[in-house]
Design a protein around this motif. Structure first.
Motif, PDB file in Angstrom:
ATOM      1  N   MET A   1     -42.974 -18.220   8.085  1.00 52.21           N
ATOM      2  CA  MET A   1     -42.306 -18.101   6.912  1.00 52.21           C
ATOM      3  C   MET A   1     -41.546 -16.984   5.993  1.00 52.21           C
ATOM      4  O   MET A   1     -41.065 -17.227   4.839  1.00 52.21           O
ATOM      5  N   GLY A   2     -42.456 -16.370   6.269  1.00 51.34           N
ATOM      6  CA  GLY A   2     -40.973 -15.096   4.948  1.00 51.34           C
ATOM      7  C   GLY A   2     -39.395 -14.878   5.846  1.00 51.34           C
ATOM      8  O   GLY A   2     -39.008 -14.993   5.448  1.00 51.34           O
ATOM      9  N   ALA A   3     -39.425 -15.138   7.020  1.00 48.72           N
ATOM     10  CA  ALA A   3     -38.352 -14.951   7.783  1.00 48.72           C
ATOM     11  C   ALA A   3     -37.876 -16.302   7.226  1.00 48.72           C
ATOM     12  O   ALA A   3     -36.009 -16.433   6.715  1.00 48.72           O
ATOM     13  N   LEU A 126     -48.704 -26.115   5.170  1.00 46.11           N
ATOM     14  CA  LEU A 126     -47.596 -25.621   5.007  1.00 46.11           C
ATOM     15  C   LEU A 126     -46.751 -25.621   6.348  1.00 46.11           C
ATOM     16  O   LEU A 126     -45.079 -26.608   5.792  1.00 46.11           O
ATOM     17  N   TYR A 127     -47.337 -26.434   6.981  1.00 47.31           N
ATOM     18  CA  TYR A 127     -46.171 -26.358   8.491  1.00 47.31           C
ATOM     19  C   TYR A 127     -45.902 -28.392   7.754  1.00 47.31           C
ATOM     20  O   TYR A 127     -45.309 -28.524   9.032  1.00 47.31           O
ATOM     21  N   ARG A 128     -47.536 -28.713   8.346  1.00 45.25           N
ATOM     22  CA  ARG A 128     -47.210 -29.938   6.926  1.00 45.25           C
ATOM     23  C   ARG A 128     -46.153 -30.986   6.342  1.00 45.25           C
ATOM     24  O   ARG A 128     -44.826 -30.883   6.718  1.00 45.25           O
ATOM     25  N   ASN A 133     -40.357 -31.814   5.614  1.00 48.63           N
ATOM     26  CA  ASN A 133     -39.046 -31.397   4.653  1.00 48.63           C
ATOM     27  C   ASN A 133     -37.996 -30.951   5.373  1.00 48.63           C
ATOM     28  O   ASN A 133     -36.726 -30.120   5.180  1.00 48.63           O
ATOM     29  N   GLY A 134     -38.111 -31.091   6.498  1.00 54.35           N
ATOM     30  CA  GLY A 134     -36.819 -31.456   7.694  1.00 54.35           C
ATOM     31  C   GLY A 134     -36.917 -29.186   8.235  1.00 54.35           C
ATOM     32  O   GLY A 134     -35.214 -28.838   8.636  1.00 54.35           O
ATOM     33  N   TYR A 135     -37.881 -28.241   8.289  1.00 60.15           N
ATOM     34  CA  TYR A 135     -37.599 -27.387   8.749  1.00 60.15           C
ATOM     35  C   TYR A 135     -36.672 -26.869   9.662  1.00 60.15           C
ATOM     36  O   TYR A 135     -37.052 -27.592  11.114  1.00 60.15           O
ATOM     37  N   THR A 136     -36.585 -25.906  10.055  1.00 58.22           N
ATOM     38  CA  THR A 136     -35.212 -25.939  11.436  1.00 58.22           C
ATOM     39  C   THR A 136     -34.686 -24.682  11.356  1.00 58.22           C
ATOM     40  O   THR A 136     -35.017 -23.727  10.711  1.00 58.22           O
ATOM     41  N   PRO A 137     -35.246 -24.357  12.952  1.00 56.70           N
ATOM     42  CA  PRO A 137     -34.965 -22.731  12.978  1.00 56.70           C
ATOM     43  C   PRO A 137     -33.540 -22.358  13.110  1.00 56.70           C
ATOM     44  O   PRO A 137     -32.696 -21.100  12.854  1.00 56.70           O
TER      45      PRO A 137
END
Length: 205
Positions: A1-3, A126-128, A133-137
């Motif tokens: 999450m920090g990154a 938080l992962y949910r 919300n479309g988290y992607t690396p």
């Protein structure tokens, strides 16, 4: 999450931000190369595959059923300790047990913080929220001053060839000889030196 948060700040470039530092750069080709990959790229792909197939169950559970997991973790201190301790074992630069990377009292302090604040469920949720919300690396090219430190037992080590495509304004790059995913926890002196080396050239900007 920090990154993820640091990367988003660099993309947004708010006033006052002059550079960021990452030890888990979000540099992952999409799709992953299947041919012509060099040794470092093959090692990164293998690590990411292992994480997805062998080590990623916790993440899928957090992202899909965080409350189902959160209730038992909030009810059992032993269960909570086992859940977190396993990650210390899997993700630190250790010789078989996490105690070779972290002091037991330090790990217990971390676990106790979750227990006393009853935040097992919210930390899983938080992962949910990220998934919804479309988290992607793959957040796009970060055209901003970025320093990167690569620790050998990180979940995966982004090779320089991938990093250069995503972070063209690289102000610091170093591959260290010890440390894992919890680098600041495991190797605070090394991590602090990395931050100093990274930001020394921009402190007066």
């Amino acid at each position: 999450m920090g990154a993820f948060v640091s990367n988003m700040l660099a993309l947004q470039q708010p006033p006052g931000l002059i550079a960021i530092h990452l030890n888990l750069p979000l540099a992952v080709p999409d799709p992953l190369p299947t041919q012509g990959a060099n040794r470092d790229e093959r090692e990164a792909i293998a690590a990411m595959t292992r994480h997805a197939t062998d080590d990623g169950g916790y993440s899928h559970m957090h992202a899909t059923r965080p409350q189902t997991l959160g209730y038992p973790l909030s009810d059992s201190p032993v269960g909570l300790a086992a859940w977190i301790y396993e990650k210390f074992q899997a993700w630190t630069d250790n010789s078989g047990t996490p105690e070779s990377a972290l002091a037991r009292d330090d790990m217990l302090d971390d676990i106790t913080l979750y227990w006393l604040t009853n935040t097992a469920a919210s930390s899983a949720r938080l992962y949910r929220e990220c998934a919804k919300n479309g988290y992607t690396p793959n957040q796009g090219v970060v055209n901003f001053p970025v320093g990167i430190s690569i620790f050998p037992r990180e979940v995966y080590r982004a090779p320089r060839s991938w990093v250069d495509r995503v972070y063209p304004n690289l102000i610091h790059w170093n591959q260290l000889n010890r440390g894992g995913h919890f680098a600041a926890f495991e190797e605070p002196a090394l991590f602090t030196q990395e931050l100093r080396d990274c930001f020394r050239g921009v402190r007066g900007a």
